[in-house]
Design a protein around this motif. Structure first.
Motif, short mmCIF file in Angstrom:
data_model
loop_
_atom_site.label_atom_id
_atom_site.label_comp_id
_atom_site.label_asym_id
_atom_site.label_seq_id
_atom_site.Cartn_x
_atom_site.Cartn_y
_atom_site.Cartn_z
N ARG A 103 0.84 -1.19 0.00
CA ARG A 103 0.00 0.00 0.00
C ARG A 103 0.88 1.24 0.00
O ARG A 103 2.04 1.20 0.42
N SER A 135 -4.02 3.64 -0.36
CA SER A 135 -4.13 3.04 -1.69
C SER A 135 -3.39 1.71 -1.77
O SER A 135 -2.25 1.60 -1.31
N GLU A 167 -5.65 1.54 -6.31
CA GLU A 167 -7.04 1.77 -5.94
C GLU A 167 -7.09 2.24 -4.49
O GLU A 167 -6.48 1.63 -3.61
N ARG A 168 -7.81 3.29 -4.26
CA ARG A 168 -7.96 3.83 -2.91
C ARG A 168 -9.15 3.15 -2.23
O ARG A 168 -10.27 3.19 -2.76
N SER A 209 -0.69 9.00 0.21
CA SER A 209 -1.06 9.96 -0.82
C SER A 209 0.14 10.63 -1.46
O SER A 209 0.13 10.96 -2.65
#
Length: 403
Positions: free
Chosen positions: A265, A334, A324-325, A268
């Protein structure tokens, strides 16, 4: 030169902004606080000259990229730190641009050093010459010259820096860099560009730093290919040695895609370009995919970054990075995965997931690169993954930082 307090404040504010994100060696910080970028960009509002962005100084009527531009100041600072110029150094710069970088180099090498900057375009070379004269750097040598040839009449150089993108290291440069000398260049391989800092040790250039960057490509090198798919709405950017065949991929987007997800993951503001870089140290199927708005509207799965995401291509199949968030983790909201198309979509997507997973276990790991002249026998190459180009043989190897 009217160096008003307002202009000086703008310059210092820009440098403060740069060093807040990346501390600089004191000499480089001082040079950037001294040299006036606005005088190398006549006609531009000083407030715009002292923003952290590139400025086009000559358009290219034959393509989408500028023929020449003033680089982003933070990138200029980063590459100067990689180069580590010292008082008394003899430096060759390939790509004169506005002359601003040459002025910074002149500050750093001092009165006992020498700076030669070259550019293939007569208008750009003239612009640099006039700006350097205007700002008090008349002693910097400016030459209208093909950068791929260098400037052998003033060699050897203790430092060389390219401010244009290179796909290969020209043979002529080997002959002009002194043993123990340092070379910094934006080098492109497998669709991505890194500013690579190298030191010459005999017949080998050995890296000690790589930083993500983007530069106008040098004129005269054509080792990268572009393969258009989906009526030109999707483009693959790959090296000439990679067997990407448009005929095999013509119908690749006609079927449903396969979607796989990793456990990795990102936050941002967190970059994931290290996946791409790391993958090039072992996998010759890596390239860049560019998916246009039209392709997205036609149903092609959105890559992590539509204009520049890593992809794996083999035969009639491909897979590329997706993101993908889902906010399951507020610090890293994400998740990263792979979308695959074609008859072998699942194995390729799994390969990309493996690259993502490897990166996720050690995100700071950067491959070591050793570059040798073309023709160097395998027996003289270090252990690692070899990428051959017309003028060089690059060897990439990876050591885990968490080991």
């Amino acid at each position: 030169m009217n160096n008003t307090p307002a202009i000086e404040d703008l310059r210092n504010r820009l440098v403060d902004e740069i060093i807040a994100k990346r501390p600089l060696p004191a000499p480089i910080e001082q040079a950037m606080r001294t040299v006036r970028r606005d005088l190398h960009l006549p006609g531009l509002d000083p407030a715009d000259a002292y923003t952290n962005r590139a400025v086009t100084i000559k358009d290219n009527p034959g393509g989408p990229l500028a023929l020449s531009c003033a680089s982003v100041p933070s990138t200029v600072a980063m590459m100067l730190a990689q180069l580590d110029p010292q008082p008394g150094d003899h430096i060759l710069e390939i790509g004169a641009g506005t002359g601003y970088n040459a002025a910074l180099l002149a500050e750093l090498v001092g009165p006992d050093g020498q700076v030669t900057t070259i550019d293939i375009d007569p208008g750009v070379a003239l612009h640099a010459r006039e700006a350097l004269n205007r700002t008090g750097y008349e002693h910097v040598r400016v030459m209208e010259r093909d950068g791929l040839k260098g400037a052998p009449e003033h060699a050897p150089y203790t430092r060389m820096i390219a401010t244009v993108g290179l796909w290969d290291v020209p043979t002529t440069w080997w002959q002009q860099l002194a043993d123990g000398g340092r070379l910094v260049l934006p080098l492109r391989w497998r669709g991505q560009t890194r500013s690579v800092a190298l030191t010459r040790h005999g017949d080998a250039l050995m890296s000690d730093d790589m930083e993500l960057c983007g530069f106008v490509p040098i004129i005269g090198q054509r080792g990268e290919r572009t393969t258009e798919l989906a009526n030109g709405a999707v483009r693959l950017h790959h090296d000439q040695d990679q067997p990407v065949e448009p005929g095999q991929l013509a119908e690749v987007f006609s079927a449903q895609y396969t979607e796989l997800w990793s456990q990795a993951r990102v936050g941002s503001e967190e970059t994931f370009d290290g996946i791409w870089l790391r993958a090039t140290a072992s996998d010759d199927t890596v390239c860049r995919i560019e998916v246009t708005k039209q392709a997205l509207e036609d149903g092609v799965r959105r890559p992590a970054i539509p204009g520049r995401s890593p992809a794996l291509v083999s035969g009639s199949s491909l897979a590329f990075l997706i993101a993908e968030r889902d906010n399951a983790d507020l610090e890293r909201p994400s998740r990263l995965g792979a979308a695959g198309y074609g008859p072998h979509a699942t194995p390729l997507a799994r390969n990309l997931i493996a690259h993502i997973t490897d990166w996720g276990t050690d995100r700071a790991a950067v491959p070591h690169m050793t570059i040798h002249p073309a023709g160097a026998p395998d027996s003289e190459l270090p252990k690692g993954h070899v990428i051959d180009k017309p003028d060089s043989r690059s060897v990439l190897s990876l050591t885990e930082t968490n080991a």
